[in-house]
Design a protein around this motif. Sequence first.
Motif, PDB file in Angstrom:
ATOM      1  N   THR A 219      43.054  36.954  20.090  1.00 23.64           N
ATOM      2  CA  THR A 219      43.303  37.819  21.255  1.00 23.64           C
ATOM      3  C   THR A 219      43.166  37.074  22.582  1.00 23.64           C
ATOM      4  OG1 THR A 219      41.006  38.569  21.350  1.00 23.64           O
ATOM      5  CG2 THR A 219      42.533  39.910  20.046  1.00 23.64           C
ATOM      6  N   ILE A 220      42.320  36.054  22.631  1.00 24.20           N
ATOM      7  CA  ILE A 220      42.152  35.328  23.895  1.00 24.20           C
ATOM      8  C   ILE A 220      43.477  34.738  24.382  1.00 24.20           C
ATOM      9  CG2 ILE A 220      39.697  34.791  23.691  1.00 24.20           C
ATOM     10  CD1 ILE A 220      40.464  32.014  22.597  1.00 24.20           C
ATOM     11  N   SER A 222      46.197  36.140  24.543  1.00 23.16           N
ATOM     12  CA  SER A 222      46.908  37.141  25.357  1.00 23.16           C
ATOM     13  C   SER A 222      46.506  37.042  26.829  1.00 23.16           C
ATOM     14  CB  SER A 222      46.663  38.559  24.829  1.00 23.16           C
ATOM     15  OG  SER A 222      45.318  38.952  25.042  1.00 23.16           O
ATOM     16  N   SER A 223      45.344  36.445  27.115  1.00 21.29           N
ATOM     17  CA  SER A 223      44.957  36.310  28.525  1.00 21.29           C
ATOM     18  C   SER A 223      45.877  35.295  29.214  1.00 21.29           C
ATOM     19  CB  SER A 223      43.483  35.912  28.656  1.00 21.29           C
ATOM     20  OG  SER A 223      43.295  34.553  28.355  1.00 21.29           O
ATOM     21  N   ARG A 224      46.546  34.474  28.441  1.00 23.59           N
ATOM     22  CA  ARG A 224      47.571  33.579  29.002  1.00 23.59           C
ATOM     23  C   ARG A 224      48.945  34.262  28.994  1.00 23.59           C
ATOM     24  NH1 ARG A 224      49.387  28.516  30.149  1.00 23.59           N
ATOM     25  NH2 ARG A 224      51.371  27.867  29.242  1.00 23.59           N
ATOM     26  N   THR A 225      49.303  34.855  27.862  1.00 23.66           N
ATOM     27  CA  THR A 225      50.670  35.383  27.739  1.00 23.66           C
ATOM     28  C   THR A 225      50.914  36.565  28.685  1.00 23.66           C
ATOM     29  OG1 THR A 225      50.048  36.835  25.894  1.00 23.66           O
ATOM     30  CG2 THR A 225      50.882  34.640  25.339  1.00 23.66           C
ATOM     31  N   LEU A 226      49.866  37.337  28.971  1.00 23.88           N
ATOM     32  CA  LEU A 226      50.049  38.447  29.912  1.00 23.88           C
ATOM     33  C   LEU A 226      50.302  37.935  31.330  1.00 23.88           C
ATOM     34  CD1 LEU A 226      47.347  40.929  28.536  1.00 23.88           C
ATOM     35  CD2 LEU A 226      49.824  41.299  28.549  1.00 23.88           C
TER      36      LEU A 226
ATOM     37  N   ASP B 119      51.935  44.951  23.334  1.00 18.07           N
ATOM     38  CA  ASP B 119      50.716  45.041  24.140  1.00 18.07           C
ATOM     39  C   ASP B 119      50.091  43.661  24.324  1.00 18.07           C
ATOM     40  OD1 ASP B 119      50.996  47.707  24.455  1.00 18.07           O
ATOM     41  OD2 ASP B 119      49.530  48.277  22.932  1.00 18.07           O
ATOM     42  N   LEU B 120      50.136  42.873  23.270  1.00 11.80           N
ATOM     43  CA  LEU B 120      49.641  41.506  23.349  1.00 11.80           C
ATOM     44  C   LEU B 120      50.813  40.572  23.087  1.00 11.80           C
ATOM     45  CD1 LEU B 120      46.242  41.601  21.422  1.00 11.80           C
ATOM     46  CD2 LEU B 120      46.764  42.243  23.770  1.00 11.80           C
ATOM     47  N   PRO B 121      51.540  40.201  24.124  1.00 10.41           N
ATOM     48  CA  PRO B 121      52.698  39.328  23.919  1.00 10.41           C
ATOM     49  C   PRO B 121      52.242  38.012  23.277  1.00 10.41           C
ATOM     50  CG  PRO B 121      52.480  39.989  26.236  1.00 10.41           C
ATOM     51  CD  PRO B 121      51.247  40.426  25.546  1.00 10.41           C
ATOM     52  N   ASP B 122      53.115  37.438  22.477  1.00 10.34           N
ATOM     53  CA  ASP B 122      52.788  36.141  21.882  1.00 10.34           C
ATOM     54  C   ASP B 122      53.973  35.208  22.118  1.00 10.34           C
ATOM     55  OD1 ASP B 122      51.355  34.206  20.518  1.00 10.34           O
ATOM     56  OD2 ASP B 122      50.896  35.504  18.822  1.00 10.34           O
ATOM     57  N   VAL B 123      53.687  33.937  22.313  1.00  9.69           N
ATOM     58  CA  VAL B 123      54.753  32.976  22.623  1.00  9.69           C
ATOM     59  C   VAL B 123      54.561  31.682  21.845  1.00  9.69           C
ATOM     60  CG1 VAL B 123      55.123  33.869  24.970  1.00  9.69           C
ATOM     61  CG2 VAL B 123      53.483  32.017  24.605  1.00  9.69           C
ATOM     62  N   MET B 124      55.645  30.955  21.673  1.00 10.06           N
ATOM     63  CA  MET B 124      55.575  29.606  21.107  1.00 10.06           C
ATOM     64  C   MET B 124      56.633  28.741  21.776  1.00 10.06           C
ATOM     65  SD  MET B 124      57.419  29.895  17.344  1.00 10.06           S
ATOM     66  CE  MET B 124      56.287  30.976  16.542  1.00 10.06           C
TER      67      MET B 124
END
Lengths: 326, 326
Positions: A219-220, A222-226, B119-124
Amino acid sequence: MKTQLIALDWGTSSLRAYWLGAAGETLEERSLPLGIMQLDGSEEGFERALDQACGDWQRTSPEAPMIACGMIGSAQGWGEARYVDVPLGAEELGSSLHAIERACGMPLWVVPGVIQRGDLPDVMRGEETQVFGLLDGDTDHGAPLLIGLPGSHSKWVTADGGKLTQFQTFMTGEVYQALLGHTILGRTAVPSDSFNAAAFERGLRVAQSSEGQAGPLSTIFSSRTLVLTGELSGVAQVDYLSGLLIGHELAAMSAMLQVPPSQPIVLVGNSTLCARYLWALEYCGFESLRFAPEATTAGLWKVAAGAGLVATDTAGESYVSPHARH
Amino acid sequence: MKTQLIALDWGTSSLRAYWLGAAGETLEERSLPLGIMQLDGSEEGFERALDQACGDWQRTSPEAPMIACGMIGSAQGWGEARYVDVPLGAEELGSSLHAIERACGMPLWVVPGVIQRGDLPDVMRGEETQVFGLLDGDTDHGAPLLIGLPGSHSKWVTADGGKLTQFQTFMTGEVYQALLGHTILGRTAVPSDSFNAAAFERGLRVAQSSEGQAGPLSTIFSSRTLVLTGELSGVAQVDYLSGLLIGHELAAMSAMLQVPPSQPIVLVGNSTLCARYLWALEYCGFESLRFAPEATTAGLWKVAAGAGLVATDTAGESYVSPHARH
């Protein structure tokens, strides 16, 4: 005014010295950046730091005993004070003081740490003294009390009948600092003195949600992706991450200790950090919350009294600073 | 030999350059410590790094197209390549290449990143190229495949019918480094080249146990206390912590993605790290495990072919490095 006790809270990053009077009241206090990690580990270094903190008090009252709690009693400190096992009362601390002999002839008495043995041993140094400082007449004869001590290493302590019965450590504060200071999360974070309540609460919500089941390692991110997706500002990211980590801590703590919403909880320590934890506990549905400021001097006085280092009016009873009653 | 494609894997900490021949085979490769975090962020800096990595190849084959994947396409890189949403196939990457125009007239084509919104975007950035490099005839028409890409940021990717359908990031590797380098856990840890299997497995066991429910914020503290109590050596602590974090990652990943023990899993990447993950997956009861080395060049070739940058024998089919078939 006569010094009755010189009390020291000597931790990793700071040395706090208290000049206590005949009733355990604080006559003067000082805080110096002379924690054990700022010193070179030599006896001379510890002596110099002590002299800087309270050499003048010692010269004024050479007969006043000195007592210290915290990491000064660790293997990396001045002298290793062995751990006492849970469950324990203040009297076990008082009867297990470790004496560091000094050239001046006046020993420095060091409060032992506390250990909870098991597959995952847990330890504390310093927090046990705060806990016993907090436990006074109005709390130590009732139902079990849950005491939270937020910090670099948050401790959750159960006290029952005046005894410290069990505890659990979460490295939340230190992990938070390491993430912001030494991972990619810090690249987008913008430090600020303001508190973004909405971002903090969003972090709490995520930690408690089904997506929070992924745990902090996931989950941490997400503090970047948001921030990348424009949903959080760099300033808000810092409080979001704080809410996320505290939320994970509380979710795990309440599951591990099986804490019901009605459980009386007292938070003790730094008021800014405790305010965050109170907010988070309330958000998590806990109903009986109290805050108590630092109770270390009260604890040191209680332990010193138990060890016979200071005279008290009633044997076995000890003065507790009015601070701890708030 | 004629250069058909200059392929770059340009990440945070390194720049890997590959000179690929007419069938996508690697003619020569180089690895330089010129990741985007080692550079100053200026166009000149990126040009210099590129020249250092493969200026001679360019001068030998000035007509060879250049393609890159990884953080070079991030906001902190040379030019931002927008994210493509999941689900996606290699063809969506090929049709969304971002051109960085260069003074020499030959653009650098950058593979876009991938985003999973929510809600929690994810990226690569970069891993998507490895995934498509891995997906070849024998895997992309069967049942859904779970692909693990261990690293600073481990990615768990589900591929189905040749598409990348979903993924989840765990910052395990970077957290591990930050904990050892910048928290009290590093004070007792002793780095070593050897691998202490018993300590690693002990960490896995704790993460999967009821005590592991306390989550990594709490269990990591045991990597210190077990040293304090003499149950672990400082050398063993390092592998215990590694097992603990990987164990937490796998427990959370399999719960979040509801992965059955029979799920086919392929690990791709660095062989030493993948060996730890294979060990851990087996320990957790997964039955169908495979390892594939780095598949980035195969992926870059596939994407370049899809974009028409290189000629392939059969339209729509692409060469896959024999490495990826192991």
